[in-house]
Design a protein around this motif. Structure first.
Motif, PDB file in Angstrom:
ATOM      1  N   PRO A  69      48.524  29.428  50.530  1.00  0.00           N
ATOM      2  CA  PRO A  69      47.336  30.266  50.325  1.00  0.00           C
ATOM      3  C   PRO A  69      46.354  29.574  49.380  1.00  0.00           C
ATOM      4  O   PRO A  69      46.759  28.818  48.490  1.00  0.00           O
ATOM      5  CB  PRO A  69      47.911  31.538  49.691  1.00  0.00           C
ATOM      6  N   MET A  70      45.068  29.819  49.586  1.00  0.00           N
ATOM      7  CA  MET A  70      44.036  29.164  48.781  1.00  0.00           C
ATOM      8  C   MET A  70      43.176  30.205  48.086  1.00  0.00           C
ATOM      9  O   MET A  70      42.978  31.308  48.593  1.00  0.00           O
ATOM     10  CB  MET A  70      43.131  28.298  49.676  1.00  0.00           C
ATOM     11  N   ASN A  71      42.618  29.820  46.914  1.00  0.00           N
ATOM     12  CA  ASN A  71      41.659  30.694  46.242  1.00  0.00           C
ATOM     13  C   ASN A  71      40.244  30.200  46.559  1.00  0.00           C
ATOM     14  O   ASN A  71      40.058  29.148  47.175  1.00  0.00           O
ATOM     15  CB  ASN A  71      41.927  30.765  44.729  1.00  0.00           C
TER      16      ASN A  71
ATOM     17  N   GLY B 178      32.158  34.400  53.261  1.00  0.00           N
ATOM     18  CA  GLY B 178      32.948  34.050  54.435  1.00  0.00           C
ATOM     19  C   GLY B 178      34.308  34.725  54.437  1.00  0.00           C
ATOM     20  O   GLY B 178      34.746  35.257  55.460  1.00  0.00           O
ATOM     21  N   VAL B 179      34.965  34.721  53.300  1.00  0.00           N
ATOM     22  CA  VAL B 179      36.280  35.351  53.197  1.00  0.00           C
ATOM     23  C   VAL B 179      36.171  36.856  53.430  1.00  0.00           C
ATOM     24  O   VAL B 179      37.000  37.450  54.130  1.00  0.00           O
ATOM     25  CB  VAL B 179      36.951  35.051  51.833  1.00  0.00           C
TER      26      VAL B 179
ATOM     27  N   LYS C 284      44.701  38.823  52.098  1.00  0.00           N
ATOM     28  CA  LYS C 284      44.802  38.546  50.667  1.00  0.00           C
ATOM     29  C   LYS C 284      46.285  38.595  50.329  1.00  0.00           C
ATOM     30  O   LYS C 284      46.990  39.509  50.752  1.00  0.00           O
ATOM     31  CB  LYS C 284      44.040  39.608  49.869  1.00  0.00           C
ATOM     32  N   VAL C 285      46.750  37.592  49.604  1.00  0.00           N
ATOM     33  CA  VAL C 285      48.164  37.532  49.266  1.00  0.00           C
ATOM     34  C   VAL C 285      48.345  37.441  47.758  1.00  0.00           C
ATOM     35  O   VAL C 285      47.453  36.993  47.037  1.00  0.00           O
ATOM     36  CB  VAL C 285      48.887  36.346  49.955  1.00  0.00           C
TER      37      VAL C 285
ATOM     38  N   ASP D 113      42.526  35.595  43.254  1.00  0.00           N
ATOM     39  CA  ASP D 113      42.848  36.089  44.588  1.00  0.00           C
ATOM     40  C   ASP D 113      43.138  34.915  45.501  1.00  0.00           C
ATOM     41  O   ASP D 113      42.415  33.915  45.497  1.00  0.00           O
ATOM     42  CB  ASP D 113      41.674  36.890  45.161  1.00  0.00           C
ATOM     43  N   LEU D 114      44.193  35.045  46.278  1.00  0.00           N
ATOM     44  CA  LEU D 114      44.592  34.010  47.223  1.00  0.00           C
ATOM     45  C   LEU D 114      44.499  34.561  48.637  1.00  0.00           C
ATOM     46  O   LEU D 114      44.736  35.752  48.869  1.00  0.00           O
ATOM     47  CB  LEU D 114      46.027  33.554  46.942  1.00  0.00           C
TER      48      LEU D 114
END
Length: 188
Positions: free
Chosen positions: A51-53, A71-72, A83-84, A92-93
């Motif tokens: 997962p990315m922030n 975009g997210v 969201k994880v 937030d990831l």
């Protein structure tokens, strides 16, 4: 095994292939009404090893955190990313929803359901108005004829939207896959 565990030459080869796919995903996202840059963001997350922030996404795509956030948010609205939570991370990831069948069903439900409901509502109001006009102009054969033709067209449109609503239901429930089975994955 992550991309960055490979040597530079192998990383470059994999990156080149991924870039081609990400470019194509970006171009095809217009089917969903999503901008190319948001499509590229989806592609980036699709190939991410973890997962990315927003900062990581912005760094990778050379875009501002604001653009990444927009975009997210779009991808979250369409349920294309999730969201994880990760222990120890205060940011937030996000990770991509890998089930493209579910993504399509969710998108179709989100976008088309509103359209169907709105169109049926407007058509029913128009039919009420037509029925009032028919009563007001009972003596006028020409007016009644025109109104009855319009009424028939609107009834056909409502029948179509009811069918479309049932189609959406089959996507959301997963029944569609009894009629059109999912393709087996490459590993199967």
């Amino acid at each position: 095994m992550g991309l960055y565990q490979l040597d530079e030459e192998r990383q470059a080869a994999v990156h080149k292939i991924r870039k081609r796919v990400i470019e194509n995903i970006g171009r095809n996202m217009d089917l969903y009404g999503i901008s190319m840059s948001t499509g590229h963001l989806y592609g980036l997350l699709y190939f991410a090893d973890k997962p990315m922030n927003l900062d990581e996404m912005g760094q990778e795509m050379k875009m501002s955190k604001t653009s990444m956030s927009t975009g997210v948010r779009t991808l979250l609205d369409y349920k294309m990313v999730n969201k994880v939570w990760e222990k120890g991370s205060r940011k937030d990831l996000y990770e991509v929803e890998y089930d493209w069948y579910q993504t399509f069903a969710d998108f179709f439900d989100t976008k088309w359901r509103k359209s169907v409901e709105s169109n049926i509502l407007i058509l029913r109001k128009a039919l009420d108005e037509i029925n009032k006009l028919i009563k007001q102009h009972e003596e006028d054969e020409l007016m009644t004829s025109v109104l009855l033709e319009d009424q028939a067209k609107m009834m056909e449109a409502i029948a179509y939207y009811k069918w479309l609503d049932r189609l959406i239901d089959t996507l959301v429930s997963g029944e569609i896959f009894n009629l059109v089975p999912k393709e087996p994955s490459v590993d199967e």
